[in-house]
Design an enzyme around this catalytic site. Structure first.
Site, short mmCIF file in Angstrom:
data_model
loop_
_atom_site.label_atom_id
_atom_site.label_comp_id
_atom_site.label_asym_id
_atom_site.label_seq_id
_atom_site.Cartn_x
_atom_site.Cartn_y
_atom_site.Cartn_z
N ASN A 1 -9.36 1.99 9.89
CA ASN A 1 -8.40 1.77 10.97
C ASN A 1 -8.84 2.51 12.24
OD1 ASN A 1 -4.73 1.94 11.26
ND2 ASN A 1 -6.27 1.38 12.73
N ALA B 1 -9.65 6.19 4.43
CA ALA B 1 -9.39 7.35 5.30
C ALA B 1 -10.62 8.20 5.56
CB ALA B 1 -8.27 8.24 4.75
N GLY B 2 -10.77 8.56 6.84
CA GLY B 2 -11.81 9.47 7.27
C GLY B 2 -13.11 8.81 7.68
N LYS C 1 0.88 -1.17 0.00
CA LYS C 1 0.00 0.00 0.00
C LYS C 1 0.92 1.22 0.00
CE LYS C 1 -3.37 2.75 2.39
NZ LYS C 1 -3.82 3.26 3.71
N GLY D 1 -7.74 9.59 9.86
CA GLY D 1 -8.01 9.66 11.28
C GLY D 1 -8.93 10.78 11.71
#
Length: 264
Positions: A210, A188-189, A101, A162
């Site tokens: 995550n 993301a987000g 990645k 995040g």
């Protein structure tokens, strides 16, 4: 239907359309329990943040059965093309996988990927037999260029890493999905399962989560919720939503609606 609806990336196929990250977990137990509950088959690990100086000390790589999961090393922490390439080559040497990645993020405040250096690094890595999954801004032009040079996926952000702001890039992601011939992974987000469901309803092939899981009050329960959110969104996309119209439309017949009402 579900067993036949597989996600294909490179030369591999997966039942789950949820990728999971290993960062920011409060404990190794929370990490392993939540990943198990998520049903995910692809796990990302930041190779550059592993402590490789003490080979006897356990690392994240020691907590999983890699016959069960697919390892996706990432180049998190790389600020330049050169750093990203170095981390990718280290990852392949350490893990034996050519999957990577790709993240090239020069700034620490907004954590936005550098499009030029991401493209440069991807081009080099593909020529050196890596299977590249690049993390990018939701830029349809860049996404198409990365596909053209041979990236296995494109991974547009929903919002900053995040941040928990959900998907702020819906229109751009729609275009990326429309023009893409490789899997689109929204990354993301994302904060809650409804964010993941929305991404899947738009036609994304997968999402990566995550922080939303790792920092939840109950990571295991949140991971399970994301699993169902992804499944619901994917099923909704396959089912086909009704079109939007500018007026109401009755769900009951318009004719003979009063035929059973007694006459006075």
């Amino acid at each position: 239907m579900q067993n036949k609806d597989l996600l294909s990336i490179g030369d591999k196929e997966f039942k789950s359309r949820l990728m999971i990250g290993t960062g920011r977990h409060r404990s190794d137990l929370e990490m392993t329990n939540s990943i198990e509950a998520s049903g995910a088959e692809i796990i990302t690990v930041a190779i550059g943040r592993l402590d490789l100086k003490n080979p006897k000390e356990k690392s994240i790589l020691d907590f999983f059965d890699w016959d069960k999961y697919t390892l996706l090393p990432n180049t998190a922490g790389a600020k330049t093309t050169k750093e990203a390439i170095y981390t990718a080559e280290l990852a392949r040497e350490l893990t034996g996988t050519n999957w990577i990645k790709l993240e090239v993020i020069p700034g620490s405040k907004y954590l936005l990927p550098d499009p030029v250096q991401t493209f440069e690094a991807a081009n080099y890595l593909i020529k050196n037999n890596f299977t590249v999954l690049p993390y990018i801004n939701a830029d349809p032009v860049l996404a198409k260029k990365l596909e053209t040079i041979g990236c296995a996926t494109v991974m547009p952000l929903g919002s900053s890493i995040g941040s928990g702001n959900g998907i702020h890039t819906i229109e751009e992601i729609k275009i990326i999905i429309e023009q893409s011939n490789v899997p689109v992974v929204v990354d993301a987000g994302l904060a809650v399962p409804s964010d993941a469901s929305l991404a899947m309803e738009l036609g994304a092939d997968c999402v990566l989560v995550n922080t939303a899981i790792a920092q939840a009050k109950n990571p295991t329960l949140m991971a399970e919720a994301f699993k169902y959110g992804v499944t619901a969104g994917r099923n909704a996309f396959l089912a086909g939503r009704i079109p939007k119209i500018n007026q109401g439309s009755t769900s009951s017949p318009n004719s003979d609606i009063n035929k059973n009402v007694p006459k006075k």
